[in-house]
Motif scaffolding. Structure first.
Motif, short mmCIF file in Angstrom:
data_model
loop_
_atom_site.label_atom_id
_atom_site.label_comp_id
_atom_site.label_asym_id
_atom_site.label_seq_id
_atom_site.Cartn_x
_atom_site.Cartn_y
_atom_site.Cartn_z
N MET A 1 0.82 -1.19 0.00
CA MET A 1 0.00 0.00 0.00
C MET A 1 0.87 1.26 0.00
O MET A 1 0.54 2.22 -0.68
N THR A 2 1.95 1.23 0.76
CA THR A 2 2.81 2.42 0.81
C THR A 2 3.52 2.66 -0.51
O THR A 2 3.75 3.82 -0.87
N LYS A 3 3.86 1.58 -1.22
CA LYS A 3 4.53 1.76 -2.51
C LYS A 3 3.62 2.49 -3.49
O LYS A 3 4.08 3.33 -4.27
N ILE A 4 2.34 2.18 -3.45
CA ILE A 4 1.38 2.83 -4.35
C ILE A 4 1.27 4.31 -4.01
O ILE A 4 1.29 5.17 -4.90
N LEU A 5 1.18 4.63 -2.72
CA LEU A 5 1.07 6.03 -2.31
C LEU A 5 2.33 6.82 -2.65
O LEU A 5 2.25 7.97 -3.10
N VAL A 6 3.50 6.22 -2.46
CA VAL A 6 4.75 6.91 -2.78
C VAL A 6 4.88 7.10 -4.29
O VAL A 6 5.34 8.14 -4.76
N THR A 7 4.43 6.12 -5.07
CA THR A 7 4.45 6.25 -6.54
C THR A 7 3.54 7.39 -6.99
O THR A 7 3.93 8.20 -7.85
N ILE A 8 2.34 7.46 -6.42
CA ILE A 8 1.42 8.55 -6.77
C ILE A 8 2.04 9.89 -6.38
O ILE A 8 1.96 10.87 -7.14
N TRP A 52 9.75 0.42 -6.49
CA TRP A 52 9.18 -0.92 -6.62
C TRP A 52 10.22 -2.03 -6.52
O TRP A 52 9.87 -3.19 -6.35
N LYS A 53 11.51 -1.68 -6.60
CA LYS A 53 12.56 -2.69 -6.49
C LYS A 53 12.79 -3.11 -5.05
O LYS A 53 13.09 -4.26 -4.77
N LYS A 54 12.63 -2.17 -4.12
CA LYS A 54 12.87 -2.44 -2.71
C LYS A 54 11.81 -3.41 -2.17
O LYS A 54 10.62 -3.17 -2.33
N PRO A 55 12.24 -4.49 -1.51
CA PRO A 55 11.24 -5.43 -0.97
C PRO A 55 10.51 -4.84 0.23
O PRO A 55 11.02 -3.96 0.92
#
Length: 74
Positions: A1-8, A52-55
């Motif tokens: 969920m945090t990856k999506i927010l950071v991408t946005i 997105w690369k970071k696990p």
């Protein structure tokens, strides 16, 4: 969920900076952002790939929990 927010967030920041770049280029008489726009776009792509690369940290924690050994001595 945090990856999506950071991408946005990264995309919104890119659009903001790109808009400022376009406005400054228009005021000086140029019609396109030029090399600076390409550099910004490349930075956006690199940033999204790095995000997105970071696990996930939850996956790493789960892996650490799986390696727990029980003490079976009496």
């Amino acid at each position: 969920m945090t990856k999506i927010l950071v991408t946005i967030g990264a995309i919104l920041i890119f659009l903001l900076i790109f808009g400022v770049l376009i406005a400054s280029q228009k005021s000086s008489g140029n019609s396109n952002p030029g090399i600076f726009g390409i550099i910004l776009f490349g930075g956006l792509i690199a940033g999204i790939r790095a995000i997105w690369k970071k696990p996930d940290s939850s996956i790493e924690k789960k892996k650490e929990d799986d390696n727990f050994k029980l003490d079976k001595t009496i």
